[in-house]
Design an enzyme around this catalytic site. Structure first.
Site, PDB file in Angstrom:
ATOM      1  N   GLY A 292     -25.646 -70.233 103.523  1.00  0.00           N
ATOM      2  CA  GLY A 292     -26.169 -71.123 104.548  1.00  0.00           C
ATOM      3  C   GLY A 292     -27.585 -70.756 104.871  1.00  0.00           C
ATOM      4  N   GLY A 293     -28.126 -71.463 105.843  1.00  0.00           N
ATOM      5  CA  GLY A 293     -29.464 -71.145 106.302  1.00  0.00           C
ATOM      6  C   GLY A 293     -29.542 -69.692 106.727  1.00  0.00           C
TER       7      GLY A 293
ATOM      8  N   ASP B  35     -19.586 -73.186 121.592  1.00  0.00           N
ATOM      9  CA  ASP B  35     -19.699 -73.896 120.322  1.00  0.00           C
ATOM     10  C   ASP B  35     -18.307 -74.135 119.737  1.00  0.00           C
ATOM     11  OD1 ASP B  35     -21.146 -75.253 118.455  1.00  0.00           O
ATOM     12  OD2 ASP B  35     -21.819 -73.484 117.362  1.00  0.00           O
TER      13      ASP B  35
ATOM     14  N   GLY C 130     -28.119 -67.109 105.335  1.00  0.00           N
ATOM     15  CA  GLY C 130     -27.945 -66.100 104.294  1.00  0.00           C
ATOM     16  C   GLY C 130     -26.610 -66.313 103.613  1.00  0.00           C
ATOM     17  N   LYS C 131     -26.062 -65.261 103.069  1.00  0.00           N
ATOM     18  CA  LYS C 131     -24.848 -65.436 102.282  1.00  0.00           C
ATOM     19  C   LYS C 131     -23.646 -64.723 102.883  1.00  0.00           C
ATOM     20  CE  LYS C 131     -27.224 -66.144  97.944  1.00  0.00           C
ATOM     21  NZ  LYS C 131     -27.690 -65.565  96.698  1.00  0.00           N
ATOM     22  N   VAL C 132     -22.493 -65.262 102.580  1.00  0.00           N
ATOM     23  CA  VAL C 132     -21.258 -64.606 102.984  1.00  0.00           C
ATOM     24  C   VAL C 132     -20.512 -64.190 101.721  1.00  0.00           C
ATOM     25  CG1 VAL C 132     -19.088 -64.840 104.217  1.00  0.00           C
ATOM     26  CG2 VAL C 132     -21.110 -66.012 105.059  1.00  0.00           C
TER      27      VAL C 132
END
Ligand SMILES: *[C@@H]1O[C@H](CO)[C@@H](O)[C@H](O)[C@H]1NC(C)=O
Ligand SMILES: *[C@@H]1O[C@H](CO)[C@@H](O)[C@H](O)[C@H]1NC(C)=O
Ligand SMILES: *[C@@H]1O[C@H](CO)[C@@H](O)[C@H](O)[C@H]1NC(C)=O
Ligand SMILES: *[C@@H]1O[C@H](CO)[C@@H](O)[C@H](O)[C@H]1NC(C)=O
Ligand SMILES: *[C@@H]1O[C@H](CO)[C@@H](O)[C@H](O)[C@H]1NC(C)=O
Ligand SMILES: *[C@@H]1O[C@H](CO)[C@@H](O)[C@H](O)[C@H]1NC(C)=O
Ligand SMILES: *[C@@H]1O[C@H](CO)[C@@H](O)[C@H](O)[C@H]1NC(C)=O
Ligand SMILES: *[C@@H]1O[C@H](CO)[C@@H](O)[C@H](O)[C@H]1NC(C)=O
Length: 866
Positions: A532-533, A647, A535-537
């Site tokens: 995603g914006g 959220d 970074g990475k998972v």
């Protein structure tokens, strides 16, 4: 564990006091306790209606002190009294109190490190002594409160008899511009509660024991294990102690909380030892003896190094009544304190409480925060009938050292935390911007960060342009907290150099970068399960076989520090079956990494629409919603302060392998006010389609904003369509608007997911939609609480279950709000820690993509469609 336990396991949130009686001993009566509201002219009453008096008449040299009123009132302040007024000391000043020379005393100091007119709180360092005992030294209430992320601090001491008829409490400011201050002082006679010798753990037998009677100590932790927060006014013996929930201190392992339907009979134990509510609730391991034999239950506490700690265990068996039915070992810092603990052997029967004290010295390990580990494990050697443990309450006291000192060092917040705190403060500064600017800034900034916030762990996002003037190519794996209206994105952040302090802030595990690299095969691309914006998972494995989700910041990112910190702070304090567990984090060099449980089934959203793999049945959907509602209900009410998620949406509700729903993503969460105040002012954040219109209008965040968002989730689940779908006709774009309109027209049924048609009982449908619509009420006050929503969902579930059951057996389950019995196979209460988290790699064309901003903005700007 046998099935006889079933009726005794009671759903804690609905725990009702009325079930039980207490056989009371005559209460301990001491001289009237003192409660001083320092700096006030005539005292006042606090939120619990307790009276406080002015401190003026106890002061010995009043000329060096001034009274003052705090400039700001933080939302999480539990009460105005005694916090909003302060006594400020410009030079050494004492209070003098008359005391009974042979009694123990509890002294409690309250500090609210706000700014006071003409005083800059960050300059305040001071020493506090009582008689010859040093309570605090070089103490900065400001630094301490920030590091613990608390608005105010309470320091409580239990002091041995003074052998004198009066005692002086002295405040001495440090050098320079320093000053001392105090907001509240309590002095309460304590009955002798420490007349046992506490065995010192981990030293040769000859080193002996600790004598409690002559000890001066500071209470560090006081927990109602397996139970709820008990406020001072509900304490026993009039000692006005607070008993906190123990879950934030729990380390791993599955446990169950219990509320015993028993009468507490104190026998010889002073009632002041602990209130009956402590002894009525308990924590044990769970029904599976094989799991219990292999695991232990551990609580971890951050403490000051170089002190001896007295650890007090409170026990009361609520269920078993024979010797050798439940026998367990107790360890302190991995050393055995007692290995054949058998509550019935100690007390003689169920419902009879007892307490046991053990002491341990905690020395200095360079570079490592001092920690106290309390571990309990079933004693396998004695072959008890049940392999399990039980604990009702736990207190940790720090004993004064050989110099009669009780003061530790100020905690060290990392640079990262400091930065966040400064930004938070700026964001809360009422003078910084006019309200209108904040609204605009909030909306625009919100549009920029909202998608990123939405992304969090699992969603794949396209890069999105940022409205806030930062480099459009810059990506961040977490949105910047307080970013929207501030200029923080341009301030050239660097976070790599600092190390997040684990001191008291974080009960979670610290991973070295080496460990993280090993877990993810050096961030192997094949392990990526989400991008995603932010970074990475990565999917990873730690400790040999535990699956984790590793969220890694983009090393070039200059943002995200604050969400990183918020997420760690929030999640490390919260442990609940229906909240995603943060296992730990790593901050080393330029890397910021968060490690979570891995959730096998991914997000709720991906099972509703968008190429869903499995169609969830109505009952499955209800189970997931009930789980999520429990998680949110816990956030709102289970912790000491209300926590507002901010959220809530279907991508932040995850399911583990067993379809247990968990609420995730605390990057935007806010610790909210207690009952006394009812909102937090803040920059608007959240995700479009789920945003509470009232929150937009007034920037006042309440837990009812989460209820609104959850209302949208309820419709999303019922209708299997996104909260915003710009490709639909205008009046249907927003699910919330569409649902409200349909309800007015009486056409709600047309919205329902075709897959569910005919599968919902009319009675259940009515209950469900009535509740969902109430959640969407324009005004927070008209919305139900999360607890009400949960109760409705459970009753909808029962209606559906009953419909099935009556076909098989005619028994009618009856339940009331007061108490819900949880059957043992409903693993509801079992906080299984090592569940898993799936990060799905489907490239999701989001409904909240920037391309959709136009639709989104019309929704914001014109909220009256709702
Ligand atoms: C002081 O406290 C003791 C018990 O700790 C009590 O017996 C005694 O009466 C008290 N003295 C006064 C003067 O209150
Ligand atoms: C208070 O003092 C600190 C450090 O001494 C300084 O950074 C801060 O700006 C001061 N605050 C005010 C409001 O003067
Ligand atoms: C405190 O005690 C009062 C009166 O007994 C009771 O109504 C209330 O529920 C108690 N509160 C808690 C949090 O236990
Ligand atoms: C609690 O115990 C009492 C007496 O033992 C019993 O009458 C009552 O039904 C019990 N309540 C529950 C909810 O089990
Ligand atoms: C607790 O259990 C874990 C896992 O079984 C084990 O590794 C650890 O050593 C145990 N700790 C203690 C203090 O017994
Ligand atoms: C503990 O004592 C050691 C040795 O006296 C000292 O080096 C260390 O700084 C102390 N630690 C703390 C936290 O006071
Ligand atoms: C206790 O043992 C565990 C592993 O068995 C270890 O991780 C932990 O650091 C130890 N705790 C202390 C305080 O030594
Ligand atoms: C006082 O506390 C501050 C902040 O923790 C620290 O920087 C300073 O070194 C301390 N001073 C002394 C004399 O211990």
């Amino acid at each position: 564990m046998n099935l006889g336990l079933i009726p005794l396991i009671v759903y804690l949130y609905f725990f009702s006091n009325s079930l039980v009686d207490t056989v009371a001993q005559p209460a301990f009566v001491g001289p009237p306790p003192l409660a001083l509201n320092c700096g006030s002219k005539d005292g006042g009453s606090d939120a619990n209606n307790r009276k406080w008096e002015s401190d003026a008449k106890y002061l010995v040299a009043a000329d060096k002190s001034v009274s003052s009123t705090a400039l700001t009132q933080e939302a999480s302040l539990s009460s105005d009294v005694p916090y909003m007024t302060a006594r400020i000391f410009n030079g050494e000043t004492s209070y003098k109190f008359n005391v009974n020379s042979t009694s123990r005393y509890i002294i409690r100091l309250h500090f609210y490190p706000s700014n006071y007119p003409d005083y800059n709180i960050s300059n305040s360092y001071f020493v506090v002594t009582i008689g010859a005992i040093t309570l605090l030294r070089n103490f900065s209430a400001f630094i301490t409160a920030e590091a613990l992320s608390q608005a105010y601090l309470i320091r409580e001491y239990s002091l041995a008899a003074f052998n004198s008829d009066s005692i002086t409490l002295t405040f001495k400011p440090g050098v320079d511009k320093s000053f001392a201050f105090v907001n509240g002082i309590e002095l309460i006679t304590e009955p002798e509660l420490f007349d046992d010798q506490a065995g010192l753990v981990g030293v040769a037998d000859t080193a002996g024991t600790i004598d409690g009677v002559s000890s001066n100590m500071q209470n560090m932790f006081r927990l109602n294990v397996g139970g709820q927060f008990i406020p001072p006014t509900n304490d026993s013996g009039g000692l006005m102690r607070s008993w906190y929930d123990d879950t934030p201190y729990m380390f791993g392992a599955g446990t169950i909380s219990h509320v015993g339907n028993i009468t507490i009979d104190y026998k010889d134990l002073p009632e002041a030892t602990a209130p009956a509510d402590v002894y009525r609730t308990a924590r044990s391991q769970g029904p599976d003896p094989n799991i219990n034999k292999q695991s232990n239950v551990t609580w971890v506490f951050q403490v000051d190094a170089n002190f001896t700690y007295l650890v007090r265990f409170h026990f009361c068996e609520y269920h078993l009544d024979k010797i050798n039915q439940r026998v367990f070992e107790i360890k302190l810092n991995n050393e055995t304190a007692f290995n054949t603990a058998d509550i019935i052997a100690w007390t003689g029967g169920k419902g009879i409480p007892t307490r046991k004290d053990y002491a341990v010295y905690i020395g200095n390990k360079p570079g490592i925060d001092a920690e106290l580990w309390v571990t309990m494990h079933t004693n396998i050697d004695l072959k008890p009938e049940f392999y399990d443990i039980l604990l009702n309450g736990l207190e940790v006291f720090k004993l004064s050292d050989s110099q009669s000192n009780l003061a530790g060092r100020n905690p060290v917040p990392s640079k990262m935390m400091q930065k966040q705190l400064i930004e938070n403060r700026a964001a809360h500064d009422p003078n910084r911007k006019s309200r209108k600017q904040v609204i605009v800034g909030g909306a625009v900034g919100g549009a920029a960060t909202v998608g990123v916030a939405a992304a969090v762990l699992f969603m794949i996002r396209k890069r999105r342009r940022r409205v806030s003037g930062s480099d459009p190519g810059a990506t961040s794996w977490l949105p910047v907290y307080g970013n929207s209206a501030s200029k923080s994105t341009t301030s050239g952040k660097s976070h790599g150099s600092s190390s997040l302090s684990t001191d008291a802030v974080c009960n979670c595990r610290y991973f070295s970068l080496m460990e993280i690299k090993r877990a993810t095969n050096n961030f192997d691309e094949s392990k990526v399960v989400g991008v995603g914006g932010f970074g990475k998972v990565y999917k990873g494995v730690v400790d040999g076989n535990i699956m984790v989700a590793v969220k890694r910041s983009n090393p070039s990112s200059e943002q995200g520090v604050n969400e990183f910190v918020t997420e760690i702070e929030m999640l490390s304090k919260l442990r609940h079956r229906h909240l995603v567990s943060l296992i730990g984090f790593c901050e080393e060099g330029n890397e910021m990494v968060l490690v979570y449980d891995y959730m096998g089934k991914g997000t709720l959203r991906e099972h509703l629409y968008k190429g869903n793999k499995i169609t969830l049945s109505w009952k499955q959907r209800l189970d997931i919603l009930i789980g999520a509602a429990k998680g949110l209900h816990y956030l709102h009410t289970g912790a000491k302060y209300t926590i507002i998620h901010r959220d809530v949406k279907t991508t932040n509700i995850l399911c583990d392998d067993k379809w247990v729903a968990k609420v995730s993503d605390f990057g935007l969460s806010k610790t909210g006010p207690n009952m006394t105040q009812n909102h937090v002012s803040t920059v608007v954040k959240g995700s479009f389609g789920y945003l509470d219109p009232e929150y937009f209008r007034r920037q006042q965040l309440t837990e009812k904003s989460d209820v609104y968002s959850f209302g949208v989730v309820l419709f999303e689940v019922l209708c299997a369509r996104p909260a915003l779908n710009p490709s639909l006709p205008k009046e249907q774009v927003s699910l919330a608007d569409y649902a409200l309109q349909s309800a007015r027209k009486g056409t709600l049924e047309e919205m329902v997911d075709p897959q569910l048609k005919g599968k919902i009982k009319p009675e259940a449908f009515k209950k469900f939609t009535d509740c969902s619509l109430k959640c969407l009420s324009d005004h927070g006050l008209e919305r139900p609480s999360m607890g009400d929503v949960l109760w409705t969902l459970e009753s909808v579930h029962r209606i559906e279950t009953k419909a099935e059951e009556t076909r098989n057996s005619p028994k009618s389950p009856s339940s009331s709000i007061g108490m819900v019995e949880v059957p043992i196979d409903n693993t509801d209460m079992i906080a299984m820690h090592l569940n898993t988290l799936n990060l799905d790699n489907d490239d999701d064309d989001d409904y909240d993509d920037p391309e959709d901003d136009a639709a989104i903005f019309s929704q914001i700007i014109n909220p009256k469609g709702r």
